[in-house]
Design an enzyme around this catalytic site. Structure first.
Site, PDB file in Angstrom:
ATOM      1  N   GLU A 265       0.838  -1.212   0.000  1.00 43.47           N
ATOM      2  CA  GLU A 265       0.000   0.000   0.000  1.00 43.47           C
ATOM      3  C   GLU A 265       0.867   1.254   0.000  1.00 43.47           C
ATOM      4  OE1 GLU A 265      -3.060  -0.133   3.032  1.00 43.47           O
ATOM      5  OE2 GLU A 265      -3.378  -2.287   2.777  1.00 43.47           O
ATOM      6  N   ASP A 267       2.617   4.641  -0.188  1.00 41.25           N
ATOM      7  CA  ASP A 267       2.521   6.057  -0.523  1.00 41.25           C
ATOM      8  C   ASP A 267       3.427   6.795   0.454  1.00 41.25           C
ATOM      9  OD1 ASP A 267       0.811   6.003   1.778  1.00 41.25           O
ATOM     10  OD2 ASP A 267      -1.009   6.214   0.567  1.00 41.25           O
TER      11      ASP A 267
END
Ligand SMILES: *[C@@H]1O[C@H](CO)[C@@H](O)[C@H](O)[C@H]1NC(C)=O
Length: 417
Positions: A265, A267
């Site tokens: 995930e 970021d």
């Protein structure tokens, strides 16, 4: 080192004798695959699929060889009331992956959040909740059988100090809910790789150690666990493990237990608007994370948590923060960040003849020169040879550097050749 200019010339003249093969379009995914990984991918979500420019970018398999549904396979969507299963939204994402020829990470079966209140507040006893858990997993995994490369079976079961997070499953069943979930998933789709997924396990420490203990727990129970997902929701300049070697050391602690790892995930957020210095640091941070995965054979791939700031979860969750992804809010590629990821995977010019070395030099040189402006002015400037210069949804530069010509590969991709 091979004299690269000469090599290119000879190759162009056919002097090497190796045939000129059609090149796969260059991108984040093709570079990851060339580095021996299974994919570079992106999360997505149902509402944004009506944005055609967004969808074109997501469907560009040169950049994204894998997608993950951000929400539509979670319990509240799939089984909103007991025994009523609704797969419409999840199917949209699974069908998109199939249509695009992308791998699918299925996410997620057991999580304390986005869990309907009929589960949380049902007052079920141990054996009833176990049967509810097993029924949910069996039903959902069977529905998607054969379509999921990975299943995130259990998500975020740990507190920051490495103790088990209190949730209805833990309180009622105890830690056994974790292996029970893995066993049910394995029975329903023996070929899907089964993952435990969590955040803040990217660096060595109590929580990483506890996640390793979950791997041991599942195995001790006799159930199958294939991998651990490191979410990697990171902050610019503070990415948990600050060096490639720290990333690899932590990943190796997992792979030593006989499981794969994936970055699931990713970021890297910053205060908005992002300064030029923050973008430069962010590019370095992305390169560090990718470098860690690249260096660990059992790190199978990297997924960013959507690819554009336009649909990032960050601004609504962390006030005043964002700019976490390689594409900005206008779907414009951030050249510095994008190139950092690209080059961290390596040159991507694999196996055929001698051109790889030449490409490496050209790409690295170009990145150094384009890094200085530090902003996402992707629409200006020229594209280095082998770089993308057009395609549906492409908003970057279309002018190729001297000596190369923008050549259409498909509707989504034109390349300077
Ligand atoms: C609930 O039942 C399971 C399966 O029999 C068992 O492993 C677990 O320890 C039980 N939990 C509690 C809190 O009694």
């Amino acid at each position: 080192m091979i004299p690269t200019a000469l090599t290119v010339l000879l190759a162009a003249l056919g002097v090497t004798g190796s045939p000129v093969e059609p090149r796969a379009a260059d991108g984040l995914n093709t570079r990851a695959v060339a580095a021996g990984k299974q994919y570079f991918g992106s999360a997505t979500d149902n509402p944004e699929l009506s944005d055609t420019a967004y969808l074109a970018g997501l469907s560009n398999t040169a950049d994204f060889g894998q997608i993950t549904p951000g929400n539509s396979m979670k319990w509240d969507t799939i089984e909103p009331s007991r025994g009523t299963f609704s797969y419409t939204k999840g199917d949209v994402i699974a069908d998109l992956a199939a249509k695009n020829g992308q791998l699918l990470r299925c996410h997620t079966l057991v999580w304390y959040n986005q869990l309907p209140s009929w589960v949380t507040n049902g007052g079920f006893d141990n054996s009833t909740l176990i049967s509810i858990l097993q029924n949910h997993i069996t039903n959902e995994v069977t529905h998607y059988k054969g379509k999921c490369l990975h299943w995130d079976v259990v998500n975020e079961a740990l507190n920051e100090d490495g103790t088990y997070r209190t949730n209805v499953f833990y309180t009622t069943i105890g830690p056994a809910y974790i292996p029970i979930a893995f066993a049910a998933a394995a029975a329903a789709d023996p070929s899907a790789k089964l993952y435990y997924n969590d955040y803040n396990i990217e660096a060595a420490g109590s929580k990483s150690t506890a996640a390793q203990n979950i791997v041991k727990l599942v195995k001790a129970y006799g159930a199958k666990i294939d991998g651990v997902g490191m979410q990697a929701h990171l902050i610019v300049g503070s990415t948990g493990s600050e060096s490639v070697s720290a990333w690899t050391a932590n990943m190796n602690a997992f792979t030593a237990l006989g499981v794969d790892v994936a970055i699931t995930e990713l970021d890297i957020r910053t205060t908005t608007p992002a300064t030029a210095a923050a973008v430069t640091q962010q590019a370095k941070d992305y390169a560090t994370v990718i470098g860690g995965c690249k260096a660990v054979t059992r790190c199978v791939g990297v997924t960013i948590w959507d690819y554009t700031d336009k649909y990032s979860w960050i601004p609504s969750t962390f006030s005043g923060q964002g700019a976490a992804l390689p594409w900005d809010e206008n779907l414009v590629k951030k050249t510095e960040v994008y190139n950092a990821i690209l080059n961290a995977w390596g040159t991507g010019r694999h196996s055929t003849g001698t051109t790889p070395t030449a490409t490496a030099t050209a790409t690295a040189t170009k990145t150094t020169t384009t890094a200085a402006p530090a902003t996402s002015s992707a629409a200006s400037g020229t594209v280095p040879k082998w770089g993308q210069c057009g395609g549906n949804g492409w908003t970057g530069p279309t002018q190729c550097e001297a000596g190369s010509t923008c050549t259409k590969a498909n509707d989504y991709y034109s390349q300077c050749l």
